[in-house]
Write a protein that holds these residues in place. Structure first.
Motif, PDB file in Angstrom:
ATOM      1  N   TRP A 276      -2.793 -14.061  -3.707  1.00  0.00           N
ATOM      2  CA  TRP A 276      -2.585 -12.673  -3.265  1.00  0.00           C
ATOM      3  C   TRP A 276      -3.878 -11.886  -3.393  1.00  0.00           C
ATOM      4  O   TRP A 276      -4.196 -11.074  -2.539  1.00  0.00           O
ATOM      5  N   LEU A 277      -4.596 -12.140  -4.477  1.00  0.00           N
ATOM      6  CA  LEU A 277      -5.871 -11.446  -4.648  1.00  0.00           C
ATOM      7  C   LEU A 277      -6.800 -11.796  -3.491  1.00  0.00           C
ATOM      8  O   LEU A 277      -7.461 -10.918  -2.922  1.00  0.00           O
ATOM      9  N   GLU A 278      -6.812 -13.061  -3.110  1.00  0.00           N
ATOM     10  CA  GLU A 278      -7.697 -13.436  -2.015  1.00  0.00           C
ATOM     11  C   GLU A 278      -7.264 -12.790  -0.701  1.00  0.00           C
ATOM     12  O   GLU A 278      -8.102 -12.404   0.118  1.00  0.00           O
TER      13      GLU A 278
ATOM     14  N   VAL B  75      -9.793  -8.432 -11.399  1.00  0.00           N
ATOM     15  CA  VAL B  75      -9.101  -8.261 -10.123  1.00  0.00           C
ATOM     16  C   VAL B  75      -9.726  -7.087  -9.370  1.00  0.00           C
ATOM     17  O   VAL B  75     -10.069  -7.179  -8.184  1.00  0.00           O
ATOM     18  N   TRP B  76      -9.892  -5.979 -10.078  1.00  0.00           N
ATOM     19  CA  TRP B  76     -10.488  -4.778  -9.487  1.00  0.00           C
ATOM     20  C   TRP B  76     -11.875  -5.075  -8.917  1.00  0.00           C
ATOM     21  O   TRP B  76     -12.184  -4.730  -7.780  1.00  0.00           O
ATOM     22  N   GLU B  77     -12.709  -5.744  -9.705  1.00  0.00           N
ATOM     23  CA  GLU B  77     -14.075  -6.045  -9.258  1.00  0.00           C
ATOM     24  C   GLU B  77     -14.073  -6.971  -8.045  1.00  0.00           C
ATOM     25  O   GLU B  77     -14.899  -6.827  -7.136  1.00  0.00           O
ATOM     26  N   ASN B  78     -13.148  -7.916  -8.030  1.00  0.00           N
ATOM     27  CA  ASN B  78     -13.064  -8.809  -6.881  1.00  0.00           C
ATOM     28  C   ASN B  78     -12.807  -8.020  -5.604  1.00  0.00           C
ATOM     29  O   ASN B  78     -13.406  -8.296  -4.561  1.00  0.00           O
ATOM     30  N   LEU B  79     -11.938  -7.027  -5.694  1.00  0.00           N
ATOM     31  CA  LEU B  79     -11.635  -6.212  -4.513  1.00  0.00           C
ATOM     32  C   LEU B  79     -12.837  -5.340  -4.157  1.00  0.00           C
ATOM     33  O   LEU B  79     -13.197  -5.198  -2.990  1.00  0.00           O
ATOM     34  N   GLN B  80     -13.457  -4.799  -5.191  1.00  0.00           N
ATOM     35  CA  GLN B  80     -14.626  -3.945  -4.962  1.00  0.00           C
ATOM     36  C   GLN B  80     -15.737  -4.732  -4.260  1.00  0.00           C
ATOM     37  O   GLN B  80     -16.383  -4.241  -3.336  1.00  0.00           O
ATOM     38  N   LEU B  81     -15.933  -5.965  -4.712  1.00  0.00           N
ATOM     39  CA  LEU B  81     -16.976  -6.808  -4.126  1.00  0.00           C
ATOM     40  C   LEU B  81     -16.701  -7.152  -2.670  1.00  0.00           C
ATOM     41  O   LEU B  81     -17.616  -7.506  -1.932  1.00  0.00           O
ATOM     42  N   SER B  82     -15.422  -7.076  -2.282  1.00  0.00           N
ATOM     43  CA  SER B  82     -15.047  -7.494  -0.933  1.00  0.00           C
ATOM     44  C   SER B  82     -15.029  -6.352   0.068  1.00  0.00           C
ATOM     45  O   SER B  82     -14.864  -6.586   1.263  1.00  0.00           O
TER      46      SER B  82
ATOM     47  N   ASP C 123      -7.138   0.972  -4.837  1.00  0.00           N
ATOM     48  CA  ASP C 123      -5.784   1.246  -5.345  1.00  0.00           C
ATOM     49  C   ASP C 123      -4.724   0.847  -4.322  1.00  0.00           C
ATOM     50  O   ASP C 123      -3.699   0.263  -4.663  1.00  0.00           O
ATOM     51  N   GLU C 124      -4.994   1.179  -3.062  1.00  0.00           N
ATOM     52  CA  GLU C 124      -4.057   0.805  -1.982  1.00  0.00           C
ATOM     53  C   GLU C 124      -3.890  -0.710  -1.908  1.00  0.00           C
ATOM     54  O   GLU C 124      -2.780  -1.224  -1.793  1.00  0.00           O
ATOM     55  N   LEU C 125      -5.025  -1.397  -1.954  1.00  0.00           N
ATOM     56  CA  LEU C 125      -4.988  -2.865  -1.858  1.00  0.00           C
ATOM     57  C   LEU C 125      -4.217  -3.463  -3.039  1.00  0.00           C
ATOM     58  O   LEU C 125      -3.425  -4.380  -2.871  1.00  0.00           O
ATOM     59  N   LEU C 126      -4.435  -2.906  -4.232  1.00  0.00           N
ATOM     60  CA  LEU C 126      -3.724  -3.398  -5.420  1.00  0.00           C
ATOM     61  C   LEU C 126      -2.221  -3.245  -5.246  1.00  0.00           C
ATOM     62  O   LEU C 126      -1.443  -4.106  -5.658  1.00  0.00           O
ATOM     63  N   GLU C 127      -1.831  -2.152  -4.591  1.00  0.00           N
ATOM     64  CA  GLU C 127      -0.413  -1.919  -4.370  1.00  0.00           C
ATOM     65  C   GLU C 127       0.137  -2.925  -3.349  1.00  0.00           C
ATOM     66  O   GLU C 127       1.198  -3.507  -3.559  1.00  0.00           O
ATOM     67  N   VAL C 128      -0.609  -3.124  -2.281  1.00  0.00           N
ATOM     68  CA  VAL C 128      -0.173  -4.062  -1.237  1.00  0.00           C
ATOM     69  C   VAL C 128       0.025  -5.469  -1.808  1.00  0.00           C
ATOM     70  O   VAL C 128       1.008  -6.143  -1.526  1.00  0.00           O
ATOM     71  N   ILE C 129      -0.907  -5.913  -2.634  1.00  0.00           N
ATOM     72  CA  ILE C 129      -0.808  -7.282  -3.184  1.00  0.00           C
ATOM     73  C   ILE C 129      -0.054  -7.302  -4.509  1.00  0.00           C
ATOM     74  O   ILE C 129       0.064  -8.355  -5.142  1.00  0.00           O
ATOM     75  N   ARG C 130       0.458  -6.154  -4.906  1.00  0.00           N
ATOM     76  CA  ARG C 130       1.282  -6.015  -6.118  1.00  0.00           C
ATOM     77  C   ARG C 130       0.597  -6.544  -7.383  1.00  0.00           C
ATOM     78  O   ARG C 130       1.196  -7.240  -8.182  1.00  0.00           O
TER      79      ARG C 130
END
Ligand code: ADP
Ligand code: MG
Length: 251
Positions: free
Chosen positions: A156-158, A99-106, A130-137
């Protein structure tokens, strides 16, 4: 005072092989607004998104982003770079990455998968993820392989991956499709939390969900490629033309 439109669509037409998919369409979205668009199958909802994002070119009409950026003539990539993000119905995440890497890649910026994953991440990027992870829970699942997430969590990840690019305008096509009631409700909360910071158009069928996210806002009903009516949820629901369109199709 002049209204601050983020999106102006005027007199747009699009014909596919003689079939009029979009017909003299007018649509105006205020900056920060969350607008829900409903309409029977084939009404032209996805085509409407295709036209805004440059996937399809209109035959005629005007499509403007912000004060005076003409989107017609720009390609999909250019429109995306201007700040228009689109979420398709089926989630497309990198299933073998976390999940973390997916956000990092984006995250915004020049990158390839290799460079991104092996470069040192900056503190600012870490904070943003970290902010994004919180927003998408999905904080608790940050190290999960994306492929192992439930359907709703992938969606949500997308959405998080779209947000990682800081789009001004978000176009979301049927996010609740295939979700459980609980996931659907949480998706509604997520979209509501994004309104104001982003301008959002959500296409949806699920009326419980539509009611949840439309709240006091406007709802747009598309029919045969045009706006059939616009207004608050209750007014739209009571509109005889809307009832006819839906009941006539057994919906
Ligand atoms: P909705 O999303 O509201 O269900 P669509 O925008 O997908 O509706 O489709 C509207 C109409 O346009 C449909 O009749 C569809 O078959 C037609 N259409 C959409 N895209 C294309 C295309 N690329 N080529 C031909 N016909 C298309
Ligand atoms: Mg569609």
């Amino acid at each position: 005072m002049k209204t601050d439109w983020i999106l102006t669509v005027e007199g747009v037409n699009k014909t596919f092989d003689g079939f009029k998919a979009i017909s003299d369409l007018n649509f105006y979205l205020k900056r920060g607004e969350l607008r829900v668009v409903i309409g029977p199958n084939g009404a032209g909802k996805s085509t409407f998104f295709d036209l805004i994002t440059g996937r399809t070119k209109p035959d005629s009409g005007k499509i403007e982003f912000g004060k005076d950026t003409d989107l017609i003539g720009l390609n999909e990539y250019q429109i995306n770079r201007l700040g228009v993000g689109r979420k398709f119905q089926t989630p497309s995440v990198y299933t073998d990455h976390t999940v973390w890497e997916n956000l990092q890649l984006s995250l915004k910026g020049p990158r390839g998968v290799f460079a991104t994953l092996f470069q040192r991440i900056t503190p600012a990027q870490r904070t943003r993820i970290d902010e994004l992870l919180e927003v998408i829970r999905l904080q608790a699942k940050r190290d999960w392989r994306a492929g192992a997430l439930a359907h709703g969590e992938k969606q949500w990840l997308e959405i998080g991956m779209l947000l990682a690019q800081d789009p001004e305008l978000l176009l979301v096509d049927e996010p609740a499709a295939g979700m459980t009631d609980d996931e659907t409700h949480r998706t509604g909360e997520l979209l509501i939390s994004l309104a104001g910071k982003h301008s959002i158009v959500v296409v949806e069928h699920d009326m419980t969900f539509v009611k949840q996210i439309a709240r006091d806002g406007e709802l747009t009903v598309l029919h045969q490629g045009s706006v059939l009516c616009e207004g608050r949820f209750d007014a739209v629901q009571a509109n005889p033309k809307v009832r006819e369109v839906y009941l006539g199709r057994g919906k």
